[in-house]
Write an enzyme that holds these catalytic residues in place. Sequence first.
Site, PDB file in Angstrom:
ATOM      1  N   GLU A  33      40.423  36.795  53.452  1.00 36.68           N
ATOM      2  CA  GLU A  33      39.777  37.871  52.681  1.00 36.68           C
ATOM      3  C   GLU A  33      39.298  38.919  53.667  1.00 36.68           C
ATOM      4  O   GLU A  33      38.630  38.599  54.642  1.00 36.68           O
ATOM      5  CB  GLU A  33      38.625  37.312  51.847  1.00 36.68           C
ATOM      6  CG  GLU A  33      37.731  38.351  51.195  1.00 36.68           C
ATOM      7  CD  GLU A  33      38.471  39.365  50.339  1.00 36.68           C
ATOM      8  OE1 GLU A  33      39.153  38.984  49.387  1.00 36.68           O
ATOM      9  OE2 GLU A  33      38.368  40.579  50.646  1.00 36.68           O
ATOM     10  N   GLY A  38      34.974  37.285  46.046  1.00 41.86           N
ATOM     11  CA  GLY A  38      34.701  37.784  44.692  1.00 41.86           C
ATOM     12  C   GLY A  38      35.551  38.974  44.312  1.00 41.86           C
ATOM     13  O   GLY A  38      35.658  39.318  43.143  1.00 41.86           O
ATOM     14  N   LYS A  50      28.500  45.790  34.679  1.00 38.45           N
ATOM     15  CA  LYS A  50      27.735  45.205  33.567  1.00 38.45           C
ATOM     16  C   LYS A  50      26.257  45.112  33.908  1.00 38.45           C
ATOM     17  O   LYS A  50      25.395  45.218  33.024  1.00 38.45           O
ATOM     18  CB  LYS A  50      28.290  43.836  33.174  1.00 38.45           C
ATOM     19  CG  LYS A  50      29.399  43.926  32.164  1.00 38.45           C
ATOM     20  CD  LYS A  50      30.628  44.473  32.763  1.00 38.45           C
ATOM     21  CE  LYS A  50      31.570  45.312  32.154  1.00 38.45           C
ATOM     22  NZ  LYS A  50      32.748  45.687  32.880  1.00 38.45           N
ATOM     23  N   ARG A 286      45.072  51.634  37.634  1.00 37.68           N
ATOM     24  CA  ARG A 286      45.012  50.904  38.890  1.00 37.68           C
ATOM     25  C   ARG A 286      46.419  50.786  39.472  1.00 37.68           C
ATOM     26  O   ARG A 286      47.410  50.814  38.744  1.00 37.68           O
ATOM     27  CB  ARG A 286      44.467  49.492  38.666  1.00 37.68           C
ATOM     28  CG  ARG A 286      43.226  49.406  37.824  1.00 37.68           C
ATOM     29  CD  ARG A 286      41.957  49.598  38.569  1.00 37.68           C
ATOM     30  NE  ARG A 286      41.752  48.660  39.649  1.00 37.68           N
ATOM     31  CZ  ARG A 286      40.751  48.778  40.545  1.00 37.68           C
ATOM     32  NH1 ARG A 286      39.907  49.797  40.476  1.00 37.68           N
ATOM     33  NH2 ARG A 286      40.595  47.892  41.503  1.00 37.68           N
ATOM     34  N   ASP A 326      45.784  40.904  39.486  1.00 40.53           N
ATOM     35  CA  ASP A 326      46.155  42.304  39.253  1.00 40.53           C
ATOM     36  C   ASP A 326      47.458  42.686  39.954  1.00 40.53           C
ATOM     37  O   ASP A 326      48.211  43.529  39.459  1.00 40.53           O
ATOM     38  CB  ASP A 326      45.046  43.237  39.767  1.00 40.53           C
ATOM     39  CG  ASP A 326      43.867  43.326  38.805  1.00 40.53           C
ATOM     40  OD1 ASP A 326      43.813  42.528  37.850  1.00 40.53           O
ATOM     41  OD2 ASP A 326      43.003  44.193  39.023  1.00 40.53           O
ATOM     42  N   ALA A 334      39.954  39.976  34.908  1.00 41.75           N
ATOM     43  CA  ALA A 334      39.513  38.904  35.797  1.00 41.75           C
ATOM     44  C   ALA A 334      39.894  37.526  35.256  1.00 41.75           C
ATOM     45  O   ALA A 334      40.356  36.658  36.011  1.00 41.75           O
ATOM     46  CB  ALA A 334      37.999  38.985  35.981  1.00 41.75           C
ATOM     47  N   HIS A 458      23.213  31.254   9.567  1.00 40.94           N
ATOM     48  CA  HIS A 458      22.672  32.513   9.037  1.00 40.94           C
ATOM     49  C   HIS A 458      21.218  32.672   9.510  1.00 40.94           C
ATOM     50  O   HIS A 458      20.484  31.689   9.534  1.00 40.94           O
ATOM     51  CB  HIS A 458      22.702  32.482   7.513  1.00 40.94           C
ATOM     52  CG  HIS A 458      22.104  33.717   6.901  1.00 40.94           C
ATOM     53  ND1 HIS A 458      22.779  34.917   6.862  1.00 40.94           N
ATOM     54  CD2 HIS A 458      20.881  33.939   6.336  1.00 40.94           C
ATOM     55  CE1 HIS A 458      22.006  35.823   6.287  1.00 40.94           C
ATOM     56  NE2 HIS A 458      20.848  35.256   5.959  1.00 40.94           N
TER      57      HIS A 458
HETATM   58  C1  LIG Z   1      35.014  49.220  37.150  1.00 40.53           C
HETATM   59  C2  LIG Z   1      35.765  47.984  36.756  1.00 40.53           C
HETATM   60  C3  LIG Z   1      35.259  47.156  35.767  1.00 40.53           C
HETATM   61  C4  LIG Z   1      35.938  46.005  35.419  1.00 40.53           C
HETATM   62  N1  LIG Z   1      35.416  45.228  34.435  1.00 40.53           N
HETATM   63  C5  LIG Z   1      36.076  44.112  34.054  1.00 40.53           C
HETATM   64  C6  LIG Z   1      35.555  43.271  33.029  1.00 40.53           C
HETATM   65  O1  LIG Z   1      34.486  43.545  32.485  1.00 40.53           O
HETATM   66  N2  LIG Z   1      36.236  42.171  32.700  1.00 40.53           N
HETATM   67  C7  LIG Z   1      37.432  41.846  33.291  1.00 40.53           C
HETATM   68  O2  LIG Z   1      38.033  40.831  32.948  1.00 40.53           O
HETATM   69  N3  LIG Z   1      37.953  42.624  34.267  1.00 40.53           N
HETATM   70  C8  LIG Z   1      37.302  43.744  34.657  1.00 40.53           C
HETATM   71  N4  LIG Z   1      37.823  44.517  35.663  1.00 40.53           N
HETATM   72  C9  LIG Z   1      39.099  44.105  36.274  1.00 40.53           C
HETATM   73  C10 LIG Z   1      38.886  42.983  37.298  1.00 40.53           C
HETATM   74  O3  LIG Z   1      37.964  43.409  38.276  1.00 40.53           O
HETATM   75  C11 LIG Z   1      40.208  42.622  37.947  1.00 40.53           C
HETATM   76  O4  LIG Z   1      41.153  42.311  36.939  1.00 40.53           O
HETATM   77  C12 LIG Z   1      40.068  41.428  38.868  1.00 40.53           C
HETATM   78  O5  LIG Z   1      39.142  41.687  39.905  1.00 40.53           O
HETATM   79  C13 LIG Z   1      41.415  41.070  39.501  1.00 40.53           C
HETATM   80  O6  LIG Z   1      41.259  39.975  40.320  1.00 40.53           O
HETATM   81  P1  LIG Z   1      42.276  39.692  41.539  1.00 40.53           P
HETATM   82  O7  LIG Z   1      41.856  38.377  42.102  1.00 40.53           O
HETATM   83  O8  LIG Z   1      43.664  39.851  41.080  1.00 40.53           O
HETATM   84  O9  LIG Z   1      42.044  40.844  42.597  1.00 40.53           O
HETATM   85  P2  LIG Z   1      40.773  41.542  43.228  1.00 40.53           P
HETATM   86  O10 LIG Z   1      39.547  41.233  42.495  1.00 40.53           O
HETATM   87  O11 LIG Z   1      41.184  42.954  43.405  1.00 40.53           O
HETATM   88  O12 LIG Z   1      40.648  40.842  44.651  1.00 40.53           O
HETATM   89  C14 LIG Z   1      41.627  40.997  45.628  1.00 40.53           C
HETATM   90  C15 LIG Z   1      41.003  40.688  46.963  1.00 40.53           C
HETATM   91  O13 LIG Z   1      42.039  40.679  47.957  1.00 40.53           O
HETATM   92  C16 LIG Z   1      41.542  41.238  49.158  1.00 40.53           C
HETATM   93  N5  LIG Z   1      42.701  41.716  49.930  1.00 40.53           N
HETATM   94  C17 LIG Z   1      43.583  42.688  49.576  1.00 40.53           C
HETATM   95  N6  LIG Z   1      44.538  42.818  50.511  1.00 40.53           N
HETATM   96  C18 LIG Z   1      44.255  41.909  51.468  1.00 40.53           C
HETATM   97  C19 LIG Z   1      44.881  41.564  52.700  1.00 40.53           C
HETATM   98  N7  LIG Z   1      45.996  42.154  53.100  1.00 40.53           N
HETATM   99  N8  LIG Z   1      44.303  40.590  53.449  1.00 40.53           N
HETATM  100  C20 LIG Z   1      43.158  39.972  53.048  1.00 40.53           C
HETATM  101  N9  LIG Z   1      42.536  40.263  51.895  1.00 40.53           N
HETATM  102  C21 LIG Z   1      43.086  41.221  51.110  1.00 40.53           C
HETATM  103  C22 LIG Z   1      40.626  42.359  48.676  1.00 40.53           C
HETATM  104  O14 LIG Z   1      39.675  42.685  49.667  1.00 40.53           O
HETATM  105  C23 LIG Z   1      40.001  41.738  47.443  1.00 40.53           C
HETATM  106  O15 LIG Z   1      38.777  41.112  47.734  1.00 40.53           O
HETATM  107  C24 LIG Z   1      37.161  45.664  36.056  1.00 40.53           C
HETATM  108  C25 LIG Z   1      37.664  46.485  37.064  1.00 40.53           C
HETATM  109  C26 LIG Z   1      36.977  47.625  37.423  1.00 40.53           C
HETATM  110  C27 LIG Z   1      37.532  48.486  38.510  1.00 40.53           C
END
Ligand SMILES: Cc1cc2nc3c(=O)[nH]c(=O)nc-3n(C[C@H](O)[C@H](O)[C@H](O)COP(=O)(O)OP(=O)(O)OC[C@H]3O[C@@H](n4cnc5c(N)ncnc54)[C@H](O)[C@@H]3O)c2cc1C
Length: 485
Positions: A33, A38, A50, A286, A326, A334, A458
């Site tokens: 990471e 997180g 939130k 995104r 993502d 998430a 209720h």
């Molecule tokens: C403003 C906002 C609000 C949101 N609200 C919600 C919500 O209410 N409910 C919901 O379900 N979703 C919400 N989302 C979407 C949610 O945040 C994402 O869908 C989720 O974080 C995706 O998880 P992930 O594990 O795929 O990637 P991410 O959470 O993007 O984590 C990827 C991680 O990989 C690391 N990384 C990247 N490249 C490298 C590399 N080369 N080497 C080492 N580490 C690396 C990054 O630093 C990061 O920590 C929201 C998004 C945003 C922007």
Amino acid sequence: MPEFDLLVIGGGPGGYVAAIRAAQRGLSVGLVEKERPGGVCLNWGCIPTKAMLRSAEVFQTVTAAADFGVYADNVRFDFGVVRQRKDGIVKELTDGVAGLLKANGVTVIEGHARFTGPTTVQVFQAGTSPIFPGGPRYAAAPTETRVREVSAADVIVATGSVPALLPVPGADLPGVITSDGAFGLTEAPRRIVVIGGSAVGAEWASLFHTFGSEVTVVEMQDRLVPLEDKEIGTALGRSFSKRGITVLTGSTVTGIAEADNALRVNVGGPQAREIDADVVLVGVGRRPNTADLGLDIAGIDTDARGFIPVDEQLRTGVEHVYAIGDVTGKALLAHVASHQGLTAADVIAGHPAHIDYAVIPAATFTHPEIASVGLSEDAARAAGHEVITAKFPFAALGRAKTFGETEGFVKIVAGKQHSEVLGVHIFGPSASDLIAEGALAISLEATLDELADTIHAHPTLGEIGMEAALAGLGLPVHIAPPRKR
Ligand SMILES: Cc1cc2nc3c(=O)[nH]c(=O)nc-3n(C[C@H](O)[C@H](O)[C@H](O)COP(=O)(O)OP(=O)(O)OC[C@H]3O[C@@H](n4cnc5c(N)ncnc54)[C@H](O)[C@@H]3O)c2cc1C
């Protein structure tokens, strides 16, 4: 002999959940990471937004306290404290994730991973990365630093996504920010234009409006939250307008310029105009976070938008390489990332698993909230279903009245012949919690009769699904019956 059974790249809700499950299945697991555990969700997404929206809600409730016979004088907010509270919650949760990884025996390697082959990476370690908006997180791996070679039998790519950029002149001016940049604001801007009316843009618009900003939302589609059922997007647009947020749908931003100590936003389309703002927040989607990851070196293909295609067991086209979250572009949520993570970890550990995307609830935390699961009315018809819809307004629900939160409705989309629930769409208080029943109903292939026959406590907001089902069956108790012909 590889160093780990499994290497996970990225510690967001996809990656850290996959790592924990794989470790619990008995694999030796490394997780790389480059920032904080997180990922976006805990640091720049779900949780911090939130936390701040909750502050806005408390402010709004206290402001309206007199309606409840409670008097609070001189109600005001301190945006600095709002941010501090948010930071505290984020820290507790990210520390918690770090603790869970440790407790499960996952080896966390800090740094930026880059493939040197399908199951080998170099990790560039520059020490702690500065966590900040729009900054180094999008940059290439640090070059001046230590490099550690890591190998594993299997690799999961869980690198997430970053904000899409707006391809118009002026999008790089100071004051034009993304959602990440919004966390850097030290006060609510006097005037803000939010470009993009999907979940992220709508939440920020709702938040800043509550904190007193003059807010304009510009959305290209004909309604806000265009991925939701049409009636929900239309209702949110109406609600925003009623509250004093300017909503320009069917409109595109054609450029941003500096003028008169402001950012002048040029809006094209039927409601063309120029709007002066202090901050412009770009929330137009995104893109995959694959910068400097070396996907080509590992031979991992991407689609036209740069996302990594995967099968239902999260396999990429390269043996022993999986992708989740993502970066797969499936549903940028998430809980989807986490479920993909659990599935991929199980598959790698030799446990039968596959992911099914049929029932994915989603919530938008505007005021009131939006939540949905399953098919919208249009999508159900387009998929060839003959449908009926069942609706019930919160205004007719006792509990909503006691809360003083009567705006909104539930809409259930069901099959015409068997009344099986195909989709549930909620605009109203606690929609994000209420949607769980809709998800269960679709998973269990429940019908409107079954929803209607389930006794609900209720007075609760949860009664609304039952009441809507009764209405859909033509037997409403607490709203007027359909007119007889
Ligand atoms: C403003 C906002 C609000 C949101 N609200 C919600 C919500 O209410 N409910 C919901 O379900 N979703 C919400 N989302 C979407 C949610 O945040 C994402 O869908 C989720 O974080 C995706 O998880 P992930 O594990 O795929 O990637 P991410 O959470 O993007 O984590 C990827 C991680 O990989 C690391 N990384 C990247 N490249 C490298 C590399 N080369 N080497 C080492 N580490 C690396 C990054 O630093 C990061 O920590 C929201 C998004 C945003 C922007």
